[in-house]
Design a protein around this motif. Sequence first.
Motif, PDB file in Angstrom:
ATOM      1  N   ALA A   1      -0.854   8.545   0.993  1.00  0.00           N
ATOM      2  CA  ALA A   1      -1.648   8.148   2.149  1.00  0.00           C
ATOM      3  C   ALA A   1      -2.464   6.923   1.750  1.00  0.00           C
ATOM      4  O   ALA A   1      -3.093   6.914   0.694  1.00  0.00           O
ATOM      5  CB  ALA A   1      -2.571   9.285   2.573  1.00  0.00           C
ATOM      6  N   VAL A   2      -2.428   5.904   2.589  1.00  0.00           N
ATOM      7  CA  VAL A   2      -3.128   4.653   2.302  1.00  0.00           C
ATOM      8  C   VAL A   2      -4.109   4.371   3.441  1.00  0.00           C
ATOM      9  O   VAL A   2      -3.693   4.162   4.582  1.00  0.00           O
ATOM     10  CB  VAL A   2      -2.128   3.477   2.168  1.00  0.00           C
ATOM     11  CG1 VAL A   2      -2.873   2.194   1.787  1.00  0.00           C
ATOM     12  CG2 VAL A   2      -1.044   3.805   1.147  1.00  0.00           C
TER      13      VAL A   2
ATOM     14  N   PRO B   1       7.419   6.048  -2.622  1.00  0.00           N
ATOM     15  CA  PRO B   1       6.400   5.438  -3.484  1.00  0.00           C
ATOM     16  C   PRO B   1       6.409   3.909  -3.440  1.00  0.00           C
ATOM     17  O   PRO B   1       5.353   3.280  -3.523  1.00  0.00           O
ATOM     18  CB  PRO B   1       6.757   5.946  -4.890  1.00  0.00           C
ATOM     19  CG  PRO B   1       8.148   6.468  -4.808  1.00  0.00           C
ATOM     20  CD  PRO B   1       8.399   6.844  -3.379  1.00  0.00           C
ATOM     21  N   ASP B   2       7.583   3.304  -3.294  1.00  0.00           N
ATOM     22  CA  ASP B   2       7.641   1.836  -3.246  1.00  0.00           C
ATOM     23  C   ASP B   2       7.006   1.305  -1.965  1.00  0.00           C
ATOM     24  O   ASP B   2       6.281   0.308  -1.987  1.00  0.00           O
ATOM     25  CB  ASP B   2       9.096   1.354  -3.341  1.00  0.00           C
ATOM     26  CG  ASP B   2       9.721   1.753  -4.665  1.00  0.00           C
ATOM     27  OD1 ASP B   2       8.973   1.795  -5.670  1.00  0.00           O
ATOM     28  OD2 ASP B   2      10.930   2.053  -4.693  1.00  0.00           O
ATOM     29  N   LEU B   3       7.277   2.007  -0.872  1.00  0.00           N
ATOM     30  CA  LEU B   3       6.684   1.599   0.402  1.00  0.00           C
ATOM     31  C   LEU B   3       5.159   1.746   0.342  1.00  0.00           C
ATOM     32  O   LEU B   3       4.414   0.867   0.780  1.00  0.00           O
ATOM     33  CB  LEU B   3       7.270   2.451   1.540  1.00  0.00           C
ATOM     34  CG  LEU B   3       6.991   1.997   2.964  1.00  0.00           C
ATOM     35  CD1 LEU B   3       7.583   0.616   3.214  1.00  0.00           C
ATOM     36  CD2 LEU B   3       7.558   3.005   3.968  1.00  0.00           C
ATOM     37  N   ALA B   4       4.688   2.851  -0.248  1.00  0.00           N
ATOM     38  CA  ALA B   4       3.237   3.066  -0.383  1.00  0.00           C
ATOM     39  C   ALA B   4       2.613   1.944  -1.210  1.00  0.00           C
ATOM     40  O   ALA B   4       1.564   1.413  -0.848  1.00  0.00           O
ATOM     41  CB  ALA B   4       2.969   4.425  -1.028  1.00  0.00           C
ATOM     42  N   ASP B   5       3.283   1.549  -2.298  1.00  0.00           N
ATOM     43  CA  ASP B   5       2.768   0.447  -3.122  1.00  0.00           C
ATOM     44  C   ASP B   5       2.669  -0.843  -2.320  1.00  0.00           C
ATOM     45  O   ASP B   5       1.667  -1.543  -2.371  1.00  0.00           O
ATOM     46  CB  ASP B   5       3.692   0.202  -4.330  1.00  0.00           C
ATOM     47  CG  ASP B   5       3.393   1.165  -5.468  1.00  0.00           C
ATOM     48  OD1 ASP B   5       2.317   1.800  -5.441  1.00  0.00           O
ATOM     49  OD2 ASP B   5       4.238   1.287  -6.377  1.00  0.00           O
ATOM     50  N   ARG B   6       3.748  -1.142  -1.590  1.00  0.00           N
ATOM     51  CA  ARG B   6       3.743  -2.396  -0.817  1.00  0.00           C
ATOM     52  C   ARG B   6       2.612  -2.391   0.205  1.00  0.00           C
ATOM     53  O   ARG B   6       1.945  -3.397   0.405  1.00  0.00           O
ATOM     54  CB  ARG B   6       5.097  -2.610  -0.119  1.00  0.00           C
ATOM     55  CG  ARG B   6       6.181  -3.111  -1.059  1.00  0.00           C
ATOM     56  CD  ARG B   6       7.290  -3.828  -0.318  1.00  0.00           C
ATOM     57  NE  ARG B   6       8.013  -2.976   0.609  1.00  0.00           N
ATOM     58  CZ  ARG B   6       8.936  -2.091   0.261  1.00  0.00           C
ATOM     59  NH1 ARG B   6       9.249  -1.920  -1.010  1.00  0.00           N
ATOM     60  NH2 ARG B   6       9.542  -1.357   1.169  1.00  0.00           N
ATOM     61  N   ILE B   7       2.367  -1.247   0.842  1.00  0.00           N
ATOM     62  CA  ILE B   7       1.285  -1.181   1.832  1.00  0.00           C
ATOM     63  C   ILE B   7      -0.077  -1.372   1.144  1.00  0.00           C
ATOM     64  O   ILE B   7      -0.951  -2.065   1.657  1.00  0.00           O
ATOM     65  CB  ILE B   7       1.371   0.139   2.623  1.00  0.00           C
ATOM     66  CG1 ILE B   7       2.626   0.118   3.497  1.00  0.00           C
ATOM     67  CG2 ILE B   7       0.124   0.349   3.487  1.00  0.00           C
ATOM     68  CD1 ILE B   7       3.064   1.458   4.006  1.00  0.00           C
TER      69      ILE B   7
ATOM     70  N   TRP C   1      -0.620  -3.186  -1.488  1.00  0.00           N
ATOM     71  CA  TRP C   1      -0.760  -4.616  -1.802  1.00  0.00           C
ATOM     72  C   TRP C   1      -1.073  -5.403  -0.537  1.00  0.00           C
ATOM     73  O   TRP C   1      -1.949  -6.267  -0.540  1.00  0.00           O
ATOM     74  CB  TRP C   1       0.520  -5.171  -2.438  1.00  0.00           C
ATOM     75  CG  TRP C   1       0.920  -4.440  -3.680  1.00  0.00           C
ATOM     76  CD1 TRP C   1       0.089  -3.763  -4.525  1.00  0.00           C
ATOM     77  CD2 TRP C   1       2.239  -4.301  -4.196  1.00  0.00           C
ATOM     78  NE1 TRP C   1       0.818  -3.211  -5.551  1.00  0.00           N
ATOM     79  CE2 TRP C   1       2.141  -3.524  -5.372  1.00  0.00           C
ATOM     80  CE3 TRP C   1       3.494  -4.743  -3.803  1.00  0.00           C
ATOM     81  CZ2 TRP C   1       3.261  -3.184  -6.143  1.00  0.00           C
ATOM     82  CZ3 TRP C   1       4.606  -4.422  -4.567  1.00  0.00           C
ATOM     83  CH2 TRP C   1       4.484  -3.650  -5.727  1.00  0.00           C
ATOM     84  N   ILE C   2      -0.340  -5.095   0.528  1.00  0.00           N
ATOM     85  CA  ILE C   2      -0.532  -5.836   1.785  1.00  0.00           C
ATOM     86  C   ILE C   2      -1.964  -5.649   2.286  1.00  0.00           C
ATOM     87  O   ILE C   2      -2.576  -6.568   2.825  1.00  0.00           O
ATOM     88  CB  ILE C   2       0.511  -5.383   2.838  1.00  0.00           C
ATOM     89  CG1 ILE C   2       1.898  -5.891   2.448  1.00  0.00           C
ATOM     90  CG2 ILE C   2       0.128  -5.848   4.241  1.00  0.00           C
ATOM     91  CD1 ILE C   2       3.043  -5.220   3.194  1.00  0.00           C
ATOM     92  N   ARG C   3      -2.522  -4.458   2.076  1.00  0.00           N
ATOM     93  CA  ARG C   3      -3.877  -4.182   2.558  1.00  0.00           C
ATOM     94  C   ARG C   3      -4.919  -5.055   1.846  1.00  0.00           C
ATOM     95  O   ARG C   3      -6.010  -5.277   2.367  1.00  0.00           O
ATOM     96  CB  ARG C   3      -4.148  -2.679   2.355  1.00  0.00           C
ATOM     97  CG  ARG C   3      -5.485  -2.275   1.853  1.00  0.00           C
ATOM     98  CD  ARG C   3      -5.621  -0.789   1.781  1.00  0.00           C
ATOM     99  NE  ARG C   3      -5.607  -0.326   0.393  1.00  0.00           N
ATOM    100  CZ  ARG C   3      -5.927   0.891   0.003  1.00  0.00           C
ATOM    101  NH1 ARG C   3      -6.250   1.806   0.897  1.00  0.00           N
ATOM    102  NH2 ARG C   3      -5.902   1.230  -1.261  1.00  0.00           N
ATOM    103  N   ALA C   4      -4.599  -5.559   0.681  1.00  0.00           N
ATOM    104  CA  ALA C   4      -5.543  -6.385  -0.079  1.00  0.00           C
ATOM    105  C   ALA C   4      -4.898  -7.728  -0.427  1.00  0.00           C
ATOM    106  O   ALA C   4      -4.708  -8.062  -1.592  1.00  0.00           O
ATOM    107  CB  ALA C   4      -5.981  -5.649  -1.344  1.00  0.00           C
ATOM    108  N   HIS C   5      -4.538  -8.483   0.600  1.00  0.00           N
ATOM    109  CA  HIS C   5      -4.037  -9.843   0.431  1.00  0.00           C
ATOM    110  C   HIS C   5      -2.801  -9.933  -0.458  1.00  0.00           C
ATOM    111  O   HIS C   5      -2.608 -10.921  -1.162  1.00  0.00           O
ATOM    112  CB  HIS C   5      -5.138 -10.760  -0.144  1.00  0.00           C
ATOM    113  CG  HIS C   5      -6.342 -10.835   0.740  1.00  0.00           C
ATOM    114  ND1 HIS C   5      -6.352 -11.484   1.944  1.00  0.00           N
ATOM    115  CD2 HIS C   5      -7.579 -10.281   0.612  1.00  0.00           C
ATOM    116  CE1 HIS C   5      -7.537 -11.364   2.508  1.00  0.00           C
ATOM    117  NE2 HIS C   5      -8.301 -10.627   1.739  1.00  0.00           N
ATOM    118  N   GLY C   6      -1.984  -8.891  -0.455  1.00  0.00           N
ATOM    119  CA  GLY C   6      -0.738  -8.952  -1.210  1.00  0.00           C
ATOM    120  C   GLY C   6      -0.930  -9.000  -2.711  1.00  0.00           C
ATOM    121  O   GLY C   6      -0.068  -9.488  -3.439  1.00  0.00           O
ATOM    122  N   SER C   7      -2.083  -8.467  -3.165  1.00  0.00           N
ATOM    123  CA  SER C   7      -2.317  -8.569  -4.603  1.00  0.00           C
ATOM    124  C   SER C   7      -2.186  -7.226  -5.304  1.00  0.00           C
ATOM    125  O   SER C   7      -2.731  -6.217  -4.867  1.00  0.00           O
ATOM    126  CB  SER C   7      -3.700  -9.161  -4.886  1.00  0.00           C
ATOM    127  OG  SER C   7      -4.699  -8.278  -4.456  1.00  0.00           O
TER     128      SER C   7
END
Length: 375
Positions: free
Chosen positions: A53-54, A201-207, A209-215
Amino acid sequence: MVPLLDIARVHAGIEADIEAALVQTFRSGRYILGPEVTAFEKEIAAWLGVPYAVGVSSGTDALVAALQALGVGPGDEVITTPFTFIATADAVLRLGGVPRFVDVDPQTLLLDPNLVAAAVTDRTRGIIPVHLFGQCVDMDALRAVAAHRDLWILEDVAQALGARWGDSAAGTLGTAGCYSFFPSKNLGALGDGGLVTTADPDLADRIRWIRAHGSRRKYHHDIPGGNYRLDALQAAVLRVKLPNLETWNAARAERAERYGRRLRDAGLVEDGRVRPLGLQPGSTHVYHQYVVRVRDRDGLQRTLQARGIGHAIYYPAPLHLQAFLGEHTGRPGDHPVAETACGEVLALPIFPGLTDDEQDEAVAALADHVSAVNT
Ligand SMILES: *Cc1c(COP(=O)(O)O)cnc(C)c1O
């Protein structure tokens, strides 16, 4: 006077706990993400029975971040319903995608899975079912189409947190789920907030990163992103409120059942003068809204206004006829069930703490109006 929603009554009994959580977070000095958000993410993931959950800044941003993480880009088509809040389709457009609408079921006004297959083209990437008003779209039927055509499913659970499809929580049946904590939702923050859930898990990671300027690491940016972070203050409040959600949802369902009984007792349902929306078999209902259909809806609205009975129209116009779609705007008649519904639906007051007397007052006003119109 009957309010459409009285948030103070929802918070009755937990005000001191909410205030304590706010003060504690204030004193902690950690206002963006941090331990409160992490703890909330863990708690709601466990509550839903989903691995990841993000927390994000709103339900709208949940949709945008999830669609970006799923790879939606220019020209990609996403199938959804025209009978929903603007955010569902606007999120697709913002990424350059194209919302492709299919009509809704005439009983439930939920996306009709039987119409999805015919709308799939070689540009179609996924489907956004909206669990409208608090009950689930037929996820068995939808998952069958999605699997057959190799499409992802992004559930819009903004109105249905806590609803279940079989043994699973709404939002955990597709590829990812998007939730809103707008104050009037079944679990509301004291401002904006949202969530994305997934088992990938990969999708959760990408979300994340996206939530914080892709970092992934501070000041190293691997993909484009935005500022979609959940505030610590909102997370702290949501942590206090979450343990009450089941009780609140049960109270809503109990009030809805009582509306149904009262409307039937008044003889309004039998002859079709008032038509409560149908229940979707296989789903539970958490009644974010209690919606009825009537002829002369606009007249009813004036009557309720005059008698001080809170009400709302969700939704007065279907999305496919609206200007935000630009060249993708449809034509009247494209989705007739949704178009007709927009002229007939009306939401009555429903929230934990709504009293019997208030409900009876709303039903009496409804009865008076439809009797006057139909004689
Ligand atoms: C509320 C809502 C949203 C948007 O959530 P926000 O937190 O207000 O951005 C999206 N979809 C549906 C169906 C909603 O009801």
